[in-house]
Design a protein around this motif. Sequence first.
Motif, PDB file in Angstrom:
ATOM      1  N   VAL A 164       0.836  -1.205   0.000  1.00 28.68           N
ATOM      2  CA  VAL A 164       0.000   0.000   0.000  1.00 28.68           C
ATOM      3  C   VAL A 164       0.869   1.253   0.000  1.00 28.68           C
ATOM      4  N   ILE A 165       1.910   1.263   0.811  1.00 26.19           N
ATOM      5  CA  ILE A 165       2.798   2.431   0.851  1.00 26.19           C
ATOM      6  C   ILE A 165       3.506   2.599  -0.492  1.00 26.19           C
ATOM      7  N   SER A 166       3.916   1.507  -1.104  1.00 25.41           N
ATOM      8  CA  SER A 166       4.533   1.577  -2.436  1.00 25.41           C
ATOM      9  C   SER A 166       3.549   2.112  -3.467  1.00 25.41           C
ATOM     10  N   LEU A 167       2.281   1.749  -3.316  1.00 25.04           N
ATOM     11  CA  LEU A 167       1.250   2.210  -4.242  1.00 25.04           C
ATOM     12  C   LEU A 167       1.087   3.725  -4.174  1.00 25.04           C
ATOM     13  N   TYR A 168       1.056   4.282  -2.973  1.00 24.97           N
ATOM     14  CA  TYR A 168       0.933   5.735  -2.837  1.00 24.97           C
ATOM     15  C   TYR A 168       2.195   6.442  -3.333  1.00 24.97           C
ATOM     16  N   GLU A 169       3.329   5.839  -3.146  1.00 28.66           N
ATOM     17  CA  GLU A 169       4.565   6.431  -3.658  1.00 28.66           C
ATOM     18  C   GLU A 169       4.560   6.459  -5.186  1.00 28.66           C
ATOM     19  N   GLU A 170       3.930   5.467  -5.812  1.00 30.06           N
ATOM     20  CA  GLU A 170       3.787   5.473  -7.267  1.00 30.06           C
ATOM     21  C   GLU A 170       2.878   6.606  -7.733  1.00 30.06           C
ATOM     22  N   PHE A 171       1.912   6.983  -6.889  1.00 33.60           N
ATOM     23  CA  PHE A 171       1.041   8.123  -7.202  1.00 33.60           C
ATOM     24  C   PHE A 171       1.766   9.457  -7.012  1.00 33.60           C
ATOM     25  N   GLY A 172       2.954   9.419  -6.452  1.00 32.92           N
ATOM     26  CA  GLY A 172       3.694  10.648  -6.193  1.00 32.92           C
ATOM     27  C   GLY A 172       3.484  11.196  -4.800  1.00 32.92           C
ATOM     28  N   ILE A 173       2.839  10.412  -3.927  1.00 33.71           N
ATOM     29  CA  ILE A 173       2.613  10.850  -2.545  1.00 33.71           C
ATOM     30  C   ILE A 173       3.652  10.166  -1.662  1.00 33.71           C
ATOM     31  N   SER A 174       4.576  10.926  -1.161  1.00 31.94           N
ATOM     32  CA  SER A 174       5.652  10.360  -0.333  1.00 31.94           C
ATOM     33  C   SER A 174       6.118  11.426   0.657  1.00 31.94           C
ATOM     34  N   GLY A 175       7.089  11.068   1.467  1.00 32.81           N
ATOM     35  CA  GLY A 175       7.654  12.026   2.412  1.00 32.81           C
ATOM     36  C   GLY A 175       6.619  12.546   3.393  1.00 32.81           C
ATOM     37  N   ASN A 176       6.638  13.866   3.601  1.00 30.96           N
ATOM     38  CA  ASN A 176       5.741  14.485   4.579  1.00 30.96           C
ATOM     39  C   ASN A 176       4.270  14.340   4.192  1.00 30.96           C
ATOM     40  N   ASP A 177       3.995  14.347   2.876  1.00 32.19           N
ATOM     41  CA  ASP A 177       2.599  14.192   2.441  1.00 32.19           C
ATOM     42  C   ASP A 177       2.057  12.822   2.838  1.00 32.19           C
ATOM     43  N   LEU A 178       2.863  11.786   2.642  1.00 36.27           N
ATOM     44  CA  LEU A 178       2.427  10.433   3.005  1.00 36.27           C
ATOM     45  C   LEU A 178       2.315  10.295   4.517  1.00 36.27           C
ATOM     46  N   ILE A 179       3.245  10.889   5.249  1.00 38.65           N
ATOM     47  CA  ILE A 179       3.188  10.851   6.713  1.00 38.65           C
ATOM     48  C   ILE A 179       1.907  11.510   7.210  1.00 38.65           C
ATOM     49  N   ALA A 180       1.570  12.672   6.625  1.00 40.61           N
ATOM     50  CA  ALA A 180       0.352  13.383   7.033  1.00 40.61           C
ATOM     51  C   ALA A 180      -0.886  12.534   6.794  1.00 40.61           C
ATOM     52  N   MET A 181      -0.919  11.810   5.675  1.00 36.29           N
ATOM     53  CA  MET A 181      -2.076  10.972   5.373  1.00 36.29           C
ATOM     54  C   MET A 181      -2.150   9.770   6.309  1.00 36.29           C
ATOM     55  N   LEU A 182      -1.021   9.175   6.621  1.00 40.97           N
ATOM     56  CA  LEU A 182      -1.014   8.018   7.516  1.00 40.97           C
ATOM     57  C   LEU A 182      -1.472   8.391   8.921  1.00 40.97           C
ATOM     58  N   ILE A 183      -1.139   9.606   9.361  1.00 40.22           N
ATOM     59  CA  ILE A 183      -1.513  10.041  10.700  1.00 40.22           C
ATOM     60  C   ILE A 183      -2.967  10.515  10.741  1.00 40.22           C
ATOM     61  N   SER A 184      -3.395  11.260   9.713  1.00 41.24           N
ATOM     62  CA  SER A 184      -4.754  11.800   9.716  1.00 41.24           C
ATOM     63  C   SER A 184      -5.802  10.767   9.317  1.00 41.24           C
ATOM     64  N   ARG A 185      -5.405   9.734   8.558  1.00 38.26           N
ATOM     65  CA  ARG A 185      -6.328   8.685   8.117  1.00 38.26           C
ATOM     66  C   ARG A 185      -5.820   7.331   8.600  1.00 38.26           C
ATOM     67  N   PRO A 186      -6.108   6.969   9.854  1.00 42.31           N
ATOM     68  CA  PRO A 186      -5.581   5.713  10.400  1.00 42.31           C
ATOM     69  C   PRO A 186      -5.991   4.471   9.625  1.00 42.31           C
ATOM     70  N   THR A 187      -7.092   4.545   8.859  1.00 47.32           N
ATOM     71  CA  THR A 187      -7.554   3.368   8.108  1.00 47.32           C
ATOM     72  C   THR A 187      -6.982   3.323   6.693  1.00 47.32           C
ATOM     73  N   LEU A 188      -6.000   4.162   6.418  1.00 45.50           N
ATOM     74  CA  LEU A 188      -5.457   4.255   5.064  1.00 45.50           C
ATOM     75  C   LEU A 188      -4.912   2.922   4.568  1.00 45.50           C
ATOM     76  N   ILE A 189      -4.141   2.225   5.396  1.00 44.16           N
ATOM     77  CA  ILE A 189      -3.488   0.994   4.957  1.00 44.16           C
ATOM     78  C   ILE A 189      -4.482  -0.154   4.753  1.00 44.16           C
ATOM     79  N   PRO A 190      -5.362  -0.459   5.699  1.00 49.16           N
ATOM     80  CA  PRO A 190      -6.233  -1.628   5.492  1.00 49.16           C
ATOM     81  C   PRO A 190      -7.341  -1.406   4.465  1.00 49.16           C
ATOM     82  N   ARG A 191      -7.709  -0.154   4.162  1.00 47.69           N
ATOM     83  CA  ARG A 191      -8.877   0.086   3.317  1.00 47.69           C
ATOM     84  C   ARG A 191      -8.540   0.594   1.927  1.00 47.69           C
ATOM     85  N   THR A 192      -7.290   0.807   1.628  1.00 54.78           N
ATOM     86  CA  THR A 192      -6.923   1.334   0.311  1.00 54.78           C
ATOM     87  C   THR A 192      -7.072   0.281  -0.770  1.00 54.78           C
ATOM     88  N   SER A 193      -7.725   0.674  -1.863  1.00 54.87           N
ATOM     89  CA  SER A 193      -7.803  -0.172  -3.052  1.00 54.87           C
ATOM     90  C   SER A 193      -8.070   0.732  -4.251  1.00 54.87           C
TER      91      SER A 193
END
Length: 375
Positions: A164-193
């Motif tokens: 899932v993290i690799s998938l978001y990095e492919e979208f161009g979301i990484s670094g601080n942007d990805l950290i912000a999403m992981l913290i603000s959206r706790p269900t990001l990893i199990p529910r992403t598709s």
Amino acid sequence: MFPKLHVLLKFKFLVSAPNRKFTFANSAIRITANYSTICQNQVESLREKAIEHPRDSVEVFRKWGCGEDDLLKIFSRQPSLRQAQVTPLLSKLNLLSTLGLTGSDIVKIINCRPRFFCSRISNCFDERIDFLIRLFGSREMLRKAIIRNPSLLTYDFHNKMKPVISLYEEFGISGNDLIAMLISRPTLIPRTSFNEEKMEYIKKTGVSNCSKMYKYVVSLIGISRIETLREKVTNLEKFGCSEEEIWGLFGRSPLVLTLSVDKVQRNMTFVLGTMKFSPKVVLEYPFLLFCNLEAILKPRVLLVRKVKEMDLHPQINGSLLLRALRMTENRFLNVFVKCHPHDVATELWEFYKHAKGLQPLAKSSKKILRKGFPF
């Protein structure tokens, strides 16, 4: 009472008569002091052994610095922890202590995920921690993320978290942007598709990957069900918005996707039916969908009508009404209620309080349908 008293009596003939009483008294005091010291040392030794080898979960949590209030919060949130086995609980807490987590942090974790200590966190623990430290940039930032979302330590590491993290990095979301999403959206990893339809939705929003809104658009569409997305689009179409306008709205204000269909429907009905605004006003000012209908929209609009009926100034029309709806409660009252003479202000204030207290029709008989995750 004094274990060595018979020794003193045995050799009492060595003490002269005038000094015998004084010597005996001093010896008794000295023996009593030694005996008290020995008892105190034994108590402290037993206490230390109890802490080193806790007998139950209560002593385990106390060892980690949890006070009585903390224990009350822990066991009220997850009562089964009272009967938790000491050895597995200790091993998990030892792993958490390597991350710098304290007793207060553990209370927050249990409050967030009551069944956290029922999960196995030892699988791939070192590999997972190394990966997460690289992702979050520091151990301290990782500690904050785990308190916010303890499930970071329980997700399937190789089959779920890393892909899932690799998938978001492919979208161009990484670094601080990805950290912000992981913290603000706790269900990001199990529910992403993602599928082709969701990819098409992201394109329809018209948001470029350089926009600040891009990470919100991608993550919210990623964790939403296809059926829910369709339902939300159809709901807005019923009020006269085109599909292109709706996706443009989601691109400018992605958090509209977090609103339930029921809330959007009630607010749109009030804005179009009672306030007589057009759908384009809502598209331009999406805060109208976020406002609380009973606490803000309805009472303030009713007060505006009351001001017009009483022919008072200032008259609240057009853009001024939109500004009034965005004001804080104190500012709104100061500008539109307290500015009038005392008797008029009192009448308006009583009317406003009554308007805020009005309950929607049939609210008590309304059935609450639980659909699970709202997105």
